[in-house]
Design a protein around this motif. Structure first.
Motif, PDB file in Angstrom:
ATOM      1  N   ALA A 111     -79.214  -0.444  35.246  1.00  0.00           N
ATOM      2  CA  ALA A 111     -78.565  -1.265  36.268  1.00  0.00           C
ATOM      3  C   ALA A 111     -79.204  -2.648  36.338  1.00  0.00           C
ATOM      4  O   ALA A 111     -78.512  -3.665  36.504  1.00  0.00           O
ATOM      5  CB  ALA A 111     -78.642  -0.562  37.622  1.00  0.00           C
ATOM      6  N   LEU A 112     -80.515  -2.693  36.215  1.00  0.00           N
ATOM      7  CA  LEU A 112     -81.212  -3.972  36.298  1.00  0.00           C
ATOM      8  C   LEU A 112     -80.839  -4.886  35.126  1.00  0.00           C
ATOM      9  O   LEU A 112     -80.774  -6.122  35.279  1.00  0.00           O
ATOM     10  CB  LEU A 112     -82.721  -3.724  36.313  1.00  0.00           C
ATOM     11  CG  LEU A 112     -83.602  -4.842  36.861  1.00  0.00           C
ATOM     12  CD1 LEU A 112     -83.255  -5.167  38.307  1.00  0.00           C
ATOM     13  CD2 LEU A 112     -85.076  -4.455  36.739  1.00  0.00           C
ATOM     14  N   SER A 113     -80.561  -4.280  33.962  1.00  0.00           N
ATOM     15  CA  SER A 113     -80.180  -5.102  32.808  1.00  0.00           C
ATOM     16  C   SER A 113     -78.862  -5.820  33.041  1.00  0.00           C
ATOM     17  O   SER A 113     -78.583  -6.855  32.410  1.00  0.00           O
ATOM     18  CB  SER A 113     -80.092  -4.241  31.547  1.00  0.00           C
ATOM     19  OG  SER A 113     -78.982  -3.349  31.612  1.00  0.00           O
ATOM     20  N   ALA A 114     -78.034  -5.297  33.943  1.00  0.00           N
ATOM     21  CA  ALA A 114     -76.764  -5.959  34.247  1.00  0.00           C
ATOM     22  C   ALA A 114     -76.991  -7.319  34.875  1.00  0.00           C
ATOM     23  O   ALA A 114     -76.133  -8.215  34.769  1.00  0.00           O
ATOM     24  CB  ALA A 114     -75.916  -5.079  35.166  1.00  0.00           C
ATOM     25  N   VAL A 115     -78.136  -7.499  35.565  1.00  0.00           N
ATOM     26  CA  VAL A 115     -78.424  -8.801  36.177  1.00  0.00           C
ATOM     27  C   VAL A 115     -78.491  -9.875  35.100  1.00  0.00           C
ATOM     28  O   VAL A 115     -77.952 -10.986  35.256  1.00  0.00           O
ATOM     29  CB  VAL A 115     -79.741  -8.736  36.977  1.00  0.00           C
ATOM     30  CG1 VAL A 115     -80.070 -10.103  37.571  1.00  0.00           C
ATOM     31  CG2 VAL A 115     -79.655  -7.681  38.071  1.00  0.00           C
ATOM     32  N   GLY A 116     -79.164  -9.543  33.979  1.00  0.00           N
ATOM     33  CA  GLY A 116     -79.232 -10.500  32.879  1.00  0.00           C
ATOM     34  C   GLY A 116     -77.882 -10.718  32.226  1.00  0.00           C
ATOM     35  O   GLY A 116     -77.572 -11.825  31.763  1.00  0.00           O
ATOM     36  N   ASP A 117     -77.063  -9.674  32.153  1.00  0.00           N
ATOM     37  CA  ASP A 117     -75.733  -9.815  31.547  1.00  0.00           C
ATOM     38  C   ASP A 117     -74.835 -10.726  32.371  1.00  0.00           C
ATOM     39  O   ASP A 117     -74.062 -11.520  31.813  1.00  0.00           O
ATOM     40  CB  ASP A 117     -75.066  -8.445  31.414  1.00  0.00           C
ATOM     41  CG  ASP A 117     -75.778  -7.527  30.440  1.00  0.00           C
ATOM     42  OD1 ASP A 117     -76.553  -8.044  29.602  1.00  0.00           O
ATOM     43  OD2 ASP A 117     -75.558  -6.300  30.522  1.00  0.00           O
ATOM     44  N   ILE A 118     -74.910 -10.633  33.669  1.00  0.00           N
ATOM     45  CA  ILE A 118     -73.994 -11.381  34.545  1.00  0.00           C
ATOM     46  C   ILE A 118     -74.517 -12.780  34.834  1.00  0.00           C
ATOM     47  O   ILE A 118     -73.788 -13.767  34.736  1.00  0.00           O
ATOM     48  CB  ILE A 118     -73.766 -10.613  35.863  1.00  0.00           C
ATOM     49  CG1 ILE A 118     -73.132  -9.243  35.575  1.00  0.00           C
ATOM     50  CG2 ILE A 118     -72.903 -11.430  36.826  1.00  0.00           C
ATOM     51  CD1 ILE A 118     -71.806  -9.302  34.862  1.00  0.00           C
TER      52      ILE A 118
END
Length: 517
Positions: free
Chosen positions: A419-426
């Motif tokens: 879930a935290l990796s989504a921060v970098g994706d967005i």
């Protein structure tokens, strides 16, 4: 030609998972393992002060046992008995309650629905005992056996409820003296979850035990809790022959009982929260100790019913701050003695399913979860101080219990890194609605109530301005249309019906004899 590209397979997988997650699911939630920090409003010396005060009541004030068999049992156990008064030495009480199991497992007709009780393990059980109902049309009236069956079916289908209880409503179309037979059968027939057993008389309790022996086997009962009896004390400091006889019927067959003083704070207890709990604690301990006089090692549950009394009208009140305080205190006392404990949940005094009912119920639910209660009774339907069970409130209360269950389960960490990796994706200024992690996890990430409306005012109006009571009743009707009976074994079903027919021939109708049961 079928497109089997990785992107298409991944999207199809998410769509399939979403479809599966949004389909109706009636699977019972496992018993709750409560991870919340417990609210303990007493320090160690205050817990000991309540214990000392309760033991002083038991030793010097005494408890009245209005039952010759119990008085004889206490004499043989070494208690001081003067007439109907029993004076219990604290060392005797401590020795007896030390043999109560701190945890045990309830065994349901469907073994997949077995649940643990005690320690951090909790169950939600619907309300019982309502002489009226608010039905599928929200009309207040006398209940019938079909209405009881309806509530047992809804109990079976609501994932958060771990029991079908017993007489959620009183079936007025059966004689009082024979009613317990049909109530018990309805609990067994319409749900394969655990259930409660009637304790309205010693013989009625024996009938329930006989029916449990038919369903599960006599030897199974000796080593497996399958039902629960409730024995109410008469506060202040009285246990009567009816409740004590029913208690013996359950304990002798190794089935757990709730030892439940019935507290109306300020009316049958002192007008003080700590003093009321000291009295209640003494009453509960005297009954818990007696269960072990009957049968050492039998499961038993520290019980109570809590209400405070309005000094304006004398009416019982629900959802008050003092009830929450007493729940916190009783939780501490039960843990001090190492016994499981029961409380009441989602209580309301309102006459309809209105804002008052919601506020009172939400207050109670939050308090009992933070108090660490184990057997959480009256978890669905209770209103008008227990005078009626509301179908609408039953449905919404059940969903509230599911929300409380989710909160008490604690935090989910297993997908934290993903879930935290989504921060970098967005990145800054984006949104997460289309991200694969959101698509895969949106249903599990946040609880989405079915019965609360969170749409815009424009959409709500366009859809008919439907309020919570109507939504809940519509949902109940939909559920009942999809109900599938968990069939009893045919031979056991016939044996149960034969037993009921024989006992109904043997038991005269109470109304004809003007008897009280």
């Amino acid at each position: 030609m079928t497109d089997l590209s990785p992107q298409r397979r991944r999207g199809g997988g998410r769509a399939a998972r979403r479809a599966e997650r949004t389909a109706p699911n009636f699977d019972m939630l496992p018993g709750l393992e409560n991870t919340l920090p417990l609210t303990e409003i007493m320090n160690g010396s205050q817990v000991e002060r309540i214990d000392a005060a309760s033991m002083d009541i038991l030793e010097n004030v005494g408890v009245q046992f209005r039952d010759d068999i119990a008085l004889g049992d206490w004499k043989r156990a070494g208690a001081k008995v003067v007439g109907e008064m029993v004076y219990l030495d604290r060392h005797l009480v401590r020795d007896l309650i030390s043999t109560i199991p701190e945890t045990f497992t309830y065994h349901a007709r469907d073994p997949n629905k077995n649940v643990s009780l005690g320690g951090r393990n909790a169950v939600f059980v619907p309300m019982t005992g309502a002489p009226f109902l608010r039905d599928l049309e929200d009309k207040r009236r006398n209940p019938m056996l079909d209405d009881l069956a309806m509530f047992h079916k809804l109990s079976h289908m609501m994932p958060s409820l771990h029991s079908s209880a017993h007489h959620i409503v009183e079936p007025y179309d059966h004689p009082i003296s024979q009613r317990h037979l049909r109530i018990t059968y309805s609990s067994m027939k319409h749900s394969d979850k655990m259930f409660m057993g009637m304790t309205t008389s010693p013989k009625n309790a024996e009938d329930v035990m006989d029916m449990c022996a038919i369903l599960f086997g006599e030897e199974f009962l000796e080593t497996h809790p399958v039902t629960t009896g409730n024995c109410n004390g008469n506060s202040p400091l009285v246990w009567d022959e009816t409740m004590l006889g029913a208690m013996r019927a359950f304990c002798r067959r190794n089935q757990p009982v709730l030892c439940s003083p019935f507290v109306l704070g300020g009316a049958n207890t002192p007008a003080s929260v700590p003093a009321a709990v000291a009295q209640l604690n003494a009453e509960a301990l005297s009954a818990l100790a007696y269960t072990q006089v009957i049968r050492r090692g039998a499961p038993a549950i520290y019980g109570h019913y809590l209400s405070t009394v309005s000094m304006k009208s004398g009416a019982p009140m629900a959802g008050t701050p003092e009830i929450s305080q007493m729940n916190f205190m009783i939780g501490q006392m039960a843990r001090f003695y190492g016994v499981p404990w029961r409380t009441s949940n989602t209580l309301g005094g309102a006459k309809t399913f209105d804002a008052q009912a919601g506020y009172e119920s939400a207050t109670t639910l939050s308090a009992v979860l933070h108090a660490g209660a184990n057997y959480i009774w009256h978890s669905a339907g209770w209103n008008e101080a227990g005078m009626h069970c509301s179908v609408a409130k039953f449905i919404v209360d059940s969903e509230q219990c599911a929300m409380g269950y989710r909160m008490a389960q604690g935090l989910k960490w297993d997908d934290f890194d993903q879930a935290l990796s989504a921060v970098g994706d967005i990145g800054p200024g984006g949104h997460y609605l289309g991200h694969p992690h959101t698509q895969d996890n949106f249903q599990e990430a946040f609880f989405m109530p079915e019965l609360f409306d969170n749409n815009s005012i424009e959409q709500w109006v366009a859809e008919g301005s439907v309020e919570i009571t109507e939504r809940a009743l519509n949902h109940a009707k939909h559920l009942l249309s999809e109900y599938q009976e968990p069939k009893l074994d045919e031979a056991k079903n016939e044996e149960l019906l034969d037993y009921i027919a024989r006992r109904e021939r043997e038991i005269p109708a109470a109304d004809e004899l003007n008897q009280t049961y």
